[in-house]
Enzyme design. Structure first.
Site, mmCIF file in Angstrom:
data_model
loop_
_atom_site.group_PDB
_atom_site.id
_atom_site.type_symbol
_atom_site.label_atom_id
_atom_site.label_comp_id
_atom_site.label_asym_id
_atom_site.label_seq_id
_atom_site.Cartn_x
_atom_site.Cartn_y
_atom_site.Cartn_z
ATOM 1 N N HIS A 94 5.995 40.608 30.407
ATOM 2 C CA HIS A 94 5.729 42.044 30.266
ATOM 3 C C HIS A 94 6.992 42.880 30.375
ATOM 4 C CE1 HIS A 94 6.353 42.891 34.545
ATOM 5 N NE2 HIS A 94 5.688 41.771 34.793
ATOM 6 N N GLY A 95 6.911 44.121 29.898
ATOM 7 C CA GLY A 95 8.024 45.054 30.014
ATOM 8 C C GLY A 95 8.202 45.536 31.442
ATOM 9 N N SER A 97 8.006 47.313 34.768
ATOM 10 C CA SER A 97 6.969 48.072 35.462
ATOM 11 C C SER A 97 7.601 49.076 36.418
ATOM 12 C CB SER A 97 6.047 47.131 36.246
ATOM 13 O OG SER A 97 6.715 46.626 37.398
ATOM 14 N N TRP A 99 7.233 49.175 39.624
ATOM 15 C CA TRP A 99 7.782 48.473 40.786
ATOM 16 C C TRP A 99 9.004 47.643 40.422
ATOM 17 C CZ3 TRP A 99 3.828 46.530 44.993
ATOM 18 C CH2 TRP A 99 3.242 47.657 45.603
ATOM 19 N N ASN A 100 9.115 47.172 39.177
ATOM 20 C CA ASN A 100 10.365 46.541 38.755
ATOM 21 C C ASN A 100 11.513 47.532 38.893
ATOM 22 O OD1 ASN A 100 8.780 44.765 36.014
ATOM 23 N ND2 ASN A 100 9.309 43.993 38.047
ATOM 24 N N THR A 106 6.076 42.456 43.407
ATOM 25 C CA THR A 106 4.847 43.012 42.846
ATOM 26 C C THR A 106 3.665 42.057 42.918
ATOM 27 O OG1 THR A 106 6.242 44.250 41.301
ATOM 28 C CG2 THR A 106 3.888 44.211 40.839
ATOM 29 N N GLU A 172 0.476 37.052 37.826
ATOM 30 C CA GLU A 172 1.741 36.637 38.428
ATOM 31 C C GLU A 172 1.490 35.863 39.718
ATOM 32 O OE1 GLU A 172 4.576 35.520 38.493
ATOM 33 O OE2 GLU A 172 5.855 37.237 37.978
ATOM 34 N N ARG A 173 2.482 35.098 40.147
ATOM 35 C CA ARG A 173 2.401 34.432 41.458
ATOM 36 C C ARG A 173 2.239 35.481 42.548
ATOM 37 N NH1 ARG A 173 7.644 31.672 44.035
ATOM 38 N NH2 ARG A 173 8.151 33.892 44.137
ATOM 39 N N GLY A 270 6.631 36.625 34.592
ATOM 40 C CA GLY A 270 7.782 35.738 34.601
ATOM 41 C C GLY A 270 7.505 34.330 35.079
#
Length: 334
Positions: A94-95, A97, A99-100, A106, A172-173, A270
């Site tokens: 994903h692009g 975010s 929080w990124n 996240t 995501e993990r 990721g």
């Protein structure tokens, strides 16, 4: 030659030829391979990561991991027979975010794309559209940053009547008690070595969170509606845990479409991208843990429909991979 401030790396690529890479950012060890996601504005050209590249930020890399030859039975160097069917799988992280942007862990927290993340997705869509790729089906997680990315890509490159499948198993993990923490603050609180171990280990989980934590998945009523019980909701995960939930839906929700010759998009996260690469390219646990995946950079596989064995493209970017990234980077003048 490189501009001032750029680190130069010589790496072995594909047939063993030496490749000069200009990289702006972390100077990874020359014993590994560094690739990157183009951040330059403008149309650019759609090229794969091969030859001499200029990398302007972000990247996919194996820092400190020597390149290896693929196992003879793990991937094919032979072109397909004329009678063989070939399908295309594109995997996208994903692009960016919100929080990124804030440099926060996240995991399962359902935060949206930032403005730049939406722009990332539209840029990726243009690359795929220019390449003539049209998707029959899109598969994504239930987290909105991945769903938004999938919807942008399918909106531009999906065939009429396409479907989008949302699966919680592609989430995501779960980062456990790290969820929501700024990554620099986490290092200050737990120590750099410990945080790095939690982030990169295949089998070690971060500290678990409890039900009062804002990131506990039980606060989201969607999971109850999906039939998950309290004990099914993770409080911390390692990569092995994620693989255990990804594999069944890979087999049931993605493989049948590919074996039917369809073109499939998987827009996810990721760590899930890493594990899908492991499944297709038979990566070792060490290689998986050291693979960094650039945001919103399409990773393209061509697979035989009969057994989903990958075809190594002329553009495959580095062993042990049979896939290649699309990017807007211009090749360097050799």
């Amino acid at each position: 030659m490189a501009r001032p401030g750029f680190a130069l790396l010589l790496v072995a690529l594909l047939s063993g030829s030496l490749v000069l890479v200009e990289t702006e950012g972390d100077p990874y060890s020359a014993t590994g391979f560094t690739a990157g996601c183009g951040r330059e504005r403008g149309a650019g050209r759609t090229v794969a990561f091969r030859g001499c590249l200029r990398i302007t930020g972000g990247g996919a890399c194996f820092p400190g991991i020597p390149l290896r030859q693929p196992a003879p039975d793990a991937r094919s160097e032979e072109p397909p027979e004329e009678s063989e069917g070939v399908c295309t799988l594109v995997i996208v992280r994903h692009g960016q975010s919100i929080w990124n942007m804030e440099n926060r862990f996240t995991g399962w927290m359902d935060v949206p794309l930032a403005k730049e993340g939406i722009e990332n997705a539209h840029s990726a869509a243009r690359l795929l559209e220019d390449a003539g790729i049209e998707f029959d089906v899109g598969v994504t997680s239930v987290l909105q940053r991945a769903v938004q990315t999938c919807e942008v890509l399918m909106g531009s490159t999906g065939k009429p009547g396409h479907e989008i499948v949302k699966l919680w198993q592609l989430n995501e993990r779960h980062d456990g008690a790290l969820c929501g923490l700024n990554k620099k603050l986490a290092v200050m609180q737990y120590g750099k070595a410990e945080v790095q171990k939690w982030r990169r280990s295949y089998s070690v989980r971060p500290p678990p969170l409890d039900e009062t934590h804002q990131c506990w998945p039980g606060h989201d009523p969607r999971y109850t509606a999906m039939g998950l019980q309290k004990e099914d909701l993770p409080v911390s995960e390692n990569l092995a845990d994620v693989l255990a939930r990804v594999m069944p839906v890979w087999e049931s929700e993605v493989v049948p479409h590919l074996k039917a010759g369809k073109t499939v998009l998987v827009a996810t996260h990721g760590n899930v991208v890493r594990l899908l690469c492991k499944l297709i390219d038979h990566l070792t646990e060490r290689e998986v843990c050291h693979l960094d995946v650039p945001q919103c950079t399409p990773l393209v596989y061509h697979l035989r429909t009969k057994d989903l064995s990958p075809l190594r493209s002329e553009a495959s970017w580095v062993r042990p991979f049979t896939s290649f990234f699309f990017t807007t980077l211009e090749p360097c003048v050799e």
